[in-house]
Design an enzyme around this catalytic site. Structure first.
Site, mmCIF file in Angstrom:
data_model
loop_
_atom_site.group_PDB
_atom_site.id
_atom_site.type_symbol
_atom_site.label_atom_id
_atom_site.label_comp_id
_atom_site.label_asym_id
_atom_site.label_seq_id
_atom_site.Cartn_x
_atom_site.Cartn_y
_atom_site.Cartn_z
ATOM 1 N N ARG A 173 0.825 -1.259 -0.033
ATOM 2 C CA ARG A 173 -0.084 0.121 -0.104
ATOM 3 C C ARG A 173 0.862 1.417 -0.041
ATOM 4 O O ARG A 173 0.461 2.055 -0.779
ATOM 5 C CB ARG A 173 -0.897 -0.042 1.191
ATOM 6 C CG ARG A 173 -1.864 -0.977 1.125
ATOM 7 C CD ARG A 173 -2.877 -1.456 2.433
ATOM 8 N NE ARG A 173 -3.934 -2.026 2.071
ATOM 9 C CZ ARG A 173 -3.975 -3.201 1.793
ATOM 10 N NH1 ARG A 173 -2.927 -4.153 1.836
ATOM 11 N NH2 ARG A 173 -5.209 -3.913 1.869
ATOM 12 N N ASP B 68 -6.180 -15.001 6.279
ATOM 13 C CA ASP B 68 -4.840 -15.428 6.259
ATOM 14 C C ASP B 68 -4.351 -16.138 7.428
ATOM 15 O O ASP B 68 -3.041 -16.784 7.619
ATOM 16 C CB ASP B 68 -3.995 -14.278 6.040
ATOM 17 C CG ASP B 68 -3.885 -13.620 4.516
ATOM 18 O OD1 ASP B 68 -4.408 -14.483 3.859
ATOM 19 O OD2 ASP B 68 -3.552 -12.538 4.218
#
Length: 421
Positions: free
Chosen positions: A27, A290
């Protein structure tokens, strides 16, 4: 490389400097690239996914190969589409060509993007001719991947009208969307949430330092090791009040006997084990997919029945992670059930095992790291294609060795000692 893993000969004691968050790093790379006169980035994660982002972000012409980096595929697709003068084809591995990207492409086209599929409709490769995007109002099916939403959010400040995104259906991995908004806000973007709608104003980014935290996803494998070893583990680099949704791992593993002490005597995060295990774990993993592999393997090895819902997105990751878990745990005699596409469950069913397991990793870094701690219960297991950890945690095997595990390449073993097929 195929690695044979043996547990420490003595009580496990480890201090681990965790890798930096690849989610935050990717990001930061994209936001920095969109920031006028952006300054050089600080320290970033050192892994395949981040390298794919760094290499791709500089391209303006030709073919961009992101390999197996799903985040790079989604983020760079939005980035290239928003950059006038860019003309690229973005591609990846064969698995990447089977991971859907249609919802993101449809949303970008609605904003004015020029994107064409070069092979199968709805999947990479993509031919992208960048242009100034108008923006406006769009609706996105948010149940497939939060990365689609994050990609759109990060390029929205450079759109002429900004962007209002209505999230349709159940949102997968909402903490990652919140992470995106927080990092954008630190760099001057105006992001607001109103129910299922995210609005981003057409305001340029301003240069601001983005500090990357240690990776809570990587920490999950050390929580697993602590739960299975009852040793002593200290993790460096974690933020207690993190923007990473996977920091939830501390709360989940508290039900598996792992206590977390932030800012211990030496400034790290100390993990210690207790005998207090939940008799059965029920958890909705929609926000933290995850963590599923490390959690599933831990529960199975501890013999704790479980029911994990909200796991639908794992079907379209680096591999079909639900099926991969089912197959590999069967090598330990553990029979888990996949209910539809959304639930992983185990009530204790087992079958006899006659061979020392050699685990396949399916080109998936998280399969390799989640299965390695099984060596604490089954010494001598083999992890095939162990190099896949470079996608997110290149130092994983070195860190295991430092913690006292024996990690050896089966190619170096004398004849007759190779793993069973």
């Amino acid at each position: 490389m195929d690695y044979r893993i043996l547990p420490p000969e003595e009580l496990l004691q480890a201090r681990v400097k965790l890798p930096l968050s690849k989610s935050m790093s990717n990001r930061a790379i994209l936001i920095n690239a969109l920031t006028p006169d952006g300054q050089p980035l600080g320290e970033l994660a050192k892994c395949d996914d981040t390298e794919a982002m760094l290499a791709g972000i500089t391209m303006t012409q030709g073919t961009v190969d992101v390999g197996a980096a799903g985040t790079a595929m989604r983020f760079l697709t939005a980035y290239f589409a928003s950059r006038p003068g860019v003309s690229v084809t973005i591609d990846g591995t064969e698995r990447m060509r089977n991971r859907p990207i249609g919802p993101l492409v449809d949303a970008l086209r609605a904003c004015g993007a020029d994107i064409a599929y070069t092979a199968r409709e709805g999947f990479p490769p993509l031919n992208i001719n960048g242009r100034a995007l108008k923006g406006g109002e769009i609706t996105v099916a948010a149940s497939i991947s939060s990365q689609f939403v994050s990609a759109l959010m990060m390029v929205a400040p450079v759109m002429e009208e900004g962007l209002k995104i209505t999230l349709a259906g159940e949102v997968t991995s909402m903490p990652y969307i919140r992470m995106t908004a927080e990092m954008m806000g630190r760099c001057g973007a105006e992001v607001t949430f109103d129910g299922p709608t995210v609005s981003i104003a057409p305001r340029p980014y301003s240069d601001a330092p983005l500090t990357i935290e240690g990776d809570w996803s990587a920490a999950s494998y050390w929580y697993e090791i602590e739960a299975l070893s009852s040793g002593f583990v200290t993790l460096d680099g974690l933020e207690r009040f993190s923007c990473q949704g996977d920091s939830r791992v501390a709360r989940i593993f508290s039900e598996l006997g792992v206590t977390t002490e932030f800012e211990g005597e030496d400034g790290g995060t100390d993990l210690e084990a207790s005998p207090d295990l939940t008799p059965r774990l029920l958890a909705d993993m929609t926000d933290t997919p995850d963590l599923v592999q490390a959690l599933t393997v831990t529960l199975a090895m501890l013999g704790v029945p479980f029911r994990l819902t909200g796991v639908k997105s794992l079907r379209i990751k680096e591999t079909d992670r639900l099926e991969a878990l089912r197959r590999e745990l069967l090598k330990l005699g553990i029979i888990i059930d996949i209910e539809g596409d959304d639930t992983l469950a185990w009530e204790g069913a087992r079958r006899p095992v006659s061979e020392l397991p050699a685990f396949d990793t399916y080109s998936d870094h998280r399969m390799a790291m989640a299965l390695a701690p099984v060596a604490l219960y089954v010494p001598g297991i083999v992890i095939r294609n162990a190099e896949v950890v470079t996608k997110s945690y290149p130092e994983f095997w070195n860190h295991l060795t430092d913690a006292g595990f024996s990690v050896t390449d089966t190619a170096d073993e004398p004849d007759g000692e190779e793993e069973a097929e």
